[in-house]
Design a protein around this motif. Structure first.
Motif, PDB file in Angstrom:
ATOM      1  N   ARG A   9       0.809  -1.216   0.000  1.00 28.59           N
ATOM      2  CA  ARG A   9       0.000   0.000   0.000  1.00 28.59           C
ATOM      3  C   ARG A   9       0.847   1.273   0.000  1.00 28.59           C
ATOM      4  O   ARG A   9       0.320   2.370  -0.034  1.00 28.59           O
ATOM      5  N   ILE A  44       2.613   2.501   2.499  1.00 31.46           N
ATOM      6  CA  ILE A  44       2.301   3.186   3.745  1.00 31.46           C
ATOM      7  C   ILE A  44       3.422   2.924   4.746  1.00 31.46           C
ATOM      8  O   ILE A  44       3.845   1.778   4.937  1.00 31.46           O
ATOM      9  N   SER A 104       0.439   6.138  10.640  1.00 33.61           N
ATOM     10  CA  SER A 104       0.650   5.733   9.254  1.00 33.61           C
ATOM     11  C   SER A 104       0.833   6.975   8.390  1.00 33.61           C
ATOM     12  O   SER A 104       0.190   7.998   8.608  1.00 33.61           O
ATOM     13  N   ASP A 139       0.819   7.861   4.331  1.00 34.48           N
ATOM     14  CA  ASP A 139       0.554   7.411   2.968  1.00 34.48           C
ATOM     15  C   ASP A 139       1.485   8.162   2.024  1.00 34.48           C
ATOM     16  O   ASP A 139       1.383   9.387   1.882  1.00 34.48           O
ATOM     17  N   THR A 192      -0.371  10.169  -0.953  1.00 34.36           N
ATOM     18  CA  THR A 192      -1.158  11.368  -0.660  1.00 34.36           C
ATOM     19  C   THR A 192      -0.496  12.293   0.355  1.00 34.36           C
ATOM     20  O   THR A 192      -0.874  13.458   0.482  1.00 34.36           O
TER      21      THR A 192
END
Length: 234
Positions: free
Chosen positions: A162, A164, A176, A178, A181
């Protein structure tokens, strides 16, 4: 080959006969990480504020990069305003380093948060680490009888499916980040908020463990190891 680190050198030892193959002298530090392609090794130096890049083919230090410099004037202004600031240090300090599985990103846990660097930009830098492509700050925590303020991120783990980055630290939370983003959020808050000094993801990315310490700055400490359902927290 086994690669180990002492305060002032990196030692290469043959697993076959347990004989030393080579020794590379480096500045004072304690951390190393090897790029997935096996070409470069990274080591912290000078109180965790510098990063040495070593070419394993030549067994020589290619360059030494400084971490981000911190602004003392801005820090003093924060102190005068009575804000909850930590002790001043000239540069950010590295507490943990890792690479993404494909080697594209250098992942760092710093004394005041996490930073993600593009590896190609790190390689092309001459004297200091480039600006991170993603980052998040750790929370300032008051500890001890004297009310010392600290904001330390101790460990990171990377979810390569992912993209992350998980992190943990003094605030007693698993966060977490990302990378796509730039969004940072709290994934888990441990009951009582004990300092979390280690975490790691399982190979199937279904669970992770935390190693936390209750009363970390007191004589009677209580270490705790817990396993969490990562998929349920997502």
């Amino acid at each position: 080959m086994l690669v180990s680190r002492s305060e002032g050198e990196i030692i290469f030892t043959s697993i076959k006969n347990l004989q030393q193959i080579a020794v590379i002298k480096v500045g004072h530090g304690s951390k190393i990480v090897i790029h997935p392609d096996g070409r470069y090794l990274l080591a912290d130096e000078q109180g965790n504020s510098k990063l040495a890049i070593i070419d394993l083919n030549t067994q020589k230090v290619v360059k030494v990069l400084s971490t981000a410099a911190l602004d003392m004037t801005a820090w003093m202004a924060s102190v005068k305003r009575g804000e909850g600031v930590t002790d001043f240090s000239p540069n950010e300090m590295i507490f943990k380093m890792d690479f993404s599985r494909d080697g594209r990103w250098l992942l760092c846990a710093m004394d005041k948060g996490v930073r993600v660097f593009e590896w190609n930009e790190v390689c092309s830098s001459k004297s200091k680490l480039p600006l991170p492509i993603a980052s998040s700050s750790s929370e300032i925590i008051t500890v001890g009888d004297r009310g010392s303020r600290m904001a330390t991120t101790y460990d990171i783990a990377f979810d390569w499916q992912r993209n992350i980055l998980l992190s943990c630290g003094l605030e007693g939370k698993v966060k977490s980040l990302d990378l796509a983003t730039g969004e940072s959020k709290v994934l888990l808050e441990l009951p009582g908020k004990p300092a979390i000094i280690q975490l790691d993801l399982s190979r199937d990315l279904a669970t992770f463990y935390t190693h936390s310490i209750r009363n970390m700055f007191e004589r009677k400490q209580e270490p705790i190891v817990q396993i969490w359902n990562y998929l349920a927290l997502g």
